[in-house]
Design a protein around this motif. Structure first.
Motif, mmCIF file in Angstrom:
data_model
loop_
_atom_site.group_PDB
_atom_site.id
_atom_site.type_symbol
_atom_site.label_atom_id
_atom_site.label_comp_id
_atom_site.label_asym_id
_atom_site.label_seq_id
_atom_site.Cartn_x
_atom_site.Cartn_y
_atom_site.Cartn_z
ATOM 1 N N THR A 51 0.858 -1.169 0.000
ATOM 2 C CA THR A 51 0.000 0.000 0.000
ATOM 3 C C THR A 51 0.893 1.216 0.000
ATOM 4 O OG1 THR A 51 0.067 0.052 2.373
ATOM 5 C CG2 THR A 51 -1.727 -1.202 1.376
ATOM 6 N N ALA A 52 0.287 2.363 -0.184
ATOM 7 C CA ALA A 52 1.093 3.589 -0.154
ATOM 8 C C ALA A 52 1.832 3.675 1.166
ATOM 9 C CB ALA A 52 0.186 4.788 -0.327
ATOM 10 N N SER A 56 6.066 3.595 1.546
ATOM 11 C CA SER A 56 6.895 4.693 2.036
ATOM 12 C C SER A 56 7.708 4.246 3.244
ATOM 13 C CB SER A 56 6.043 5.915 2.348
ATOM 14 O OG SER A 56 5.106 5.591 3.337
ATOM 15 N N GLU A 275 6.444 13.862 -6.243
ATOM 16 C CA GLU A 275 5.855 14.062 -7.569
ATOM 17 C C GLU A 275 6.528 13.207 -8.645
ATOM 18 O OE1 GLU A 275 3.149 15.862 -7.844
ATOM 19 O OE2 GLU A 275 3.331 16.225 -5.689
ATOM 20 N N GLU A 277 7.580 10.036 -10.966
ATOM 21 C CA GLU A 277 6.730 8.983 -11.521
ATOM 22 C C GLU A 277 6.749 7.736 -10.629
ATOM 23 O OE1 GLU A 277 7.704 8.248 -15.592
ATOM 24 O OE2 GLU A 277 5.737 7.394 -16.022
ATOM 25 N N SER A 279 7.348 7.571 -7.371
ATOM 26 C CA SER A 279 6.606 7.826 -6.123
ATOM 27 C C SER A 279 5.108 7.722 -6.368
ATOM 28 C CB SER A 279 6.933 9.215 -5.573
ATOM 29 O OG SER A 279 8.273 9.294 -5.178
ATOM 30 N N ILE A 280 4.671 8.286 -7.468
ATOM 31 C CA ILE A 280 3.230 8.262 -7.768
ATOM 32 C C ILE A 280 2.770 6.825 -8.029
ATOM 33 C CG2 ILE A 280 1.504 8.966 -9.489
ATOM 34 C CD1 ILE A 280 3.063 11.695 -9.561
ATOM 35 N N LEU A 281 3.598 6.049 -8.742
ATOM 36 C CA LEU A 281 3.240 4.644 -8.989
ATOM 37 C C LEU A 281 3.131 3.867 -7.677
ATOM 38 C CD1 LEU A 281 5.411 3.853 -12.141
ATOM 39 C CD2 LEU A 281 2.910 3.679 -11.994
ATOM 40 N N LYS A 283 2.337 4.991 -4.863
ATOM 41 C CA LYS A 283 1.170 5.425 -4.087
ATOM 42 C C LYS A 283 -0.139 4.955 -4.717
ATOM 43 C CE LYS A 283 2.976 9.694 -3.593
ATOM 44 N NZ LYS A 283 3.129 11.097 -3.507
ATOM 45 N N THR A 284 -0.125 4.757 -6.020
ATOM 46 C CA THR A 284 -1.406 4.553 -6.709
ATOM 47 C C THR A 284 -1.611 3.159 -7.291
ATOM 48 O OG1 THR A 284 -0.440 5.397 -8.769
ATOM 49 C CG2 THR A 284 -1.560 7.001 -7.344
ATOM 50 N N ARG A 285 -0.550 2.360 -7.373
ATOM 51 C CA ARG A 285 -0.702 1.041 -8.005
ATOM 52 C C ARG A 285 -0.410 -0.076 -7.021
ATOM 53 N NH1 ARG A 285 0.019 1.126 -13.609
ATOM 54 N NH2 ARG A 285 -0.471 -1.079 -13.474
ATOM 55 N N ARG A 286 -0.927 -1.248 -7.325
ATOM 56 C CA ARG A 286 -0.583 -2.438 -6.538
ATOM 57 C C ARG A 286 0.798 -2.880 -6.965
ATOM 58 N NH1 ARG A 286 -4.269 -5.946 -3.854
ATOM 59 N NH2 ARG A 286 -3.193 -7.864 -4.369
#
Ligand code: SF4
Ligand code: SF4
Length: 304
Positions: A51-52, A56, A275, A277, A279-281, A283-286
């Protein structure tokens, strides 16, 4: 980057001239991992959906007392050794590098492999490459029976999984070195000092990913193809591996495997930049990581 979208055509990539990478060597590597897997010592693959929050957590890379390989980390608190004798360019800022590989997008063309061989002056006679691509049956996660010496890429009944040094946050290879010839840099890149390496190969044993390779012979690279930007000259009798293209990434470029991938399956970037790519992946993808059970906290995630 090529915009050719025919996976079979993209897969018809020859090895760099003079490169005699042994397919057998690939299989031996996976074979040893498979032996451990068969013995139940090592879980085949971690299909952990990060998970996000836990992604992290992993990025922090702080040793966790009592967990995973924490006891090793505790015994060796200073992973980043001061006074390092290797003269890489210093990290440009406070980056922490990471990579996300989209296995649904990967067509197994091995362009990343060949680009890496050329960029990093890997001996064409070495019998290894820093990156290997594993072919598996579609719908199955079966590292044990994955194929490394497949002939045809882009098959619709297969999926492909590139593997390489994971630049682990808790690198067991580093803890395995008796002479501190290898360490983790502040930006997360695990490096090796060839002048200090005593060829004991402990780090190869303590790496769960078979990501380190021993130079049995003096590396042969055609003179015209030598990349002068690689900070260290490979030589016989030392262990080497992927460095996230340290000569490029500390100079504002992405890794060559990321650049060479014709389908954009690889994303590389700064995990400290929310911001970016990657980090965003995260946070947003499995996403999941290979052999997560070892607790090495790889800095390469898979998605797809
Ligand atoms: S993948 Fe292996 S060589 Fe790379 S950092 Fe992790 S333990 Fe070390
Ligand atoms: S990651 Fe990209 S370049 Fe590497 S094998 Fe997959 S599709 Fe080809």
């Amino acid at each position: 980057m090529s915009h050719d979208s025919n996976p079979r055509r993209l897969a018809e990539q020859p090895l760099p001239e003079g490169c005699t990478v042994s397919r057998r060597r690939f299989l031996e590597g996976i074979g040893s991992a498979a032996g451990l897997l068969a013995a139940g010592t090592v879980p085949a693959i971690a299909t952990v959906a990060a998970t996000a929050a836990n992604a992290s957590e992993s990025v922090s890379g702080e040793p966790e007392p009592g967990g995973g390989i924490g006891y090793l980390a505790e015994a060796n608190q200073s992973v980043n050794y001061p006074g390092k004798p290797v003269h890489y360019a210093e990290p440009a800022g406070d980056q922490k590098w990471g990579m996300v590989i989209d296995v649904k997008a990967c067509i197994g063309c091995r362009r990343c492999v060949y680009a890496c061989v050329k960029e990093n002056n890997i001996g064409r006679n070495a019998g290894f490459t820093y990156i290997q691509v594993l072919e598996m049956e579609l719908g199955k996660v079966d590292v044990e029976h994955g194929v490394l010496d497949y002939e045809e890429a882009g098959r619709p009944d297969k999926w492909y999984m590139p593997v390489q040094c994971m630049q682990c946050a808790k690198p067991t290879c580093v803890y395995g070195c008796p002479v501190i010839a290898t360490w983790k840099e502040p930006d997360g890149i695990v490096v090796i000092d060839y002048e200090k390496c005593i060829a004991c190969r402990n780090c190869m044993v303590t790496c769960p990913y078979d990501a380190r390779h021993f130079n049995w012979v003096e590396p042969e690279v055609p003179k015209a193809e030598v990349n002068p930007k690689v900070p260290l000259e490979e030589k016989a009798g030392v262990v080497e591996k992927c460095t996230f293209c340290i000569q490029r990434t500390r100079n504002g470029q992405t890794t060559v495997c990321t650049e060479a991938c014709p389908v954009g399956a690889r994303k590389f970037g700064d995990l400290n930049d929310p911001e970016s790519e990657v980090s965003i992946l995260l946070k947003t993808r499995r996403v999941w990581r290979l052999k997560e059970e070892f607790g090495t906290e790889p800095m390469i995630w898979y998605v797809g």
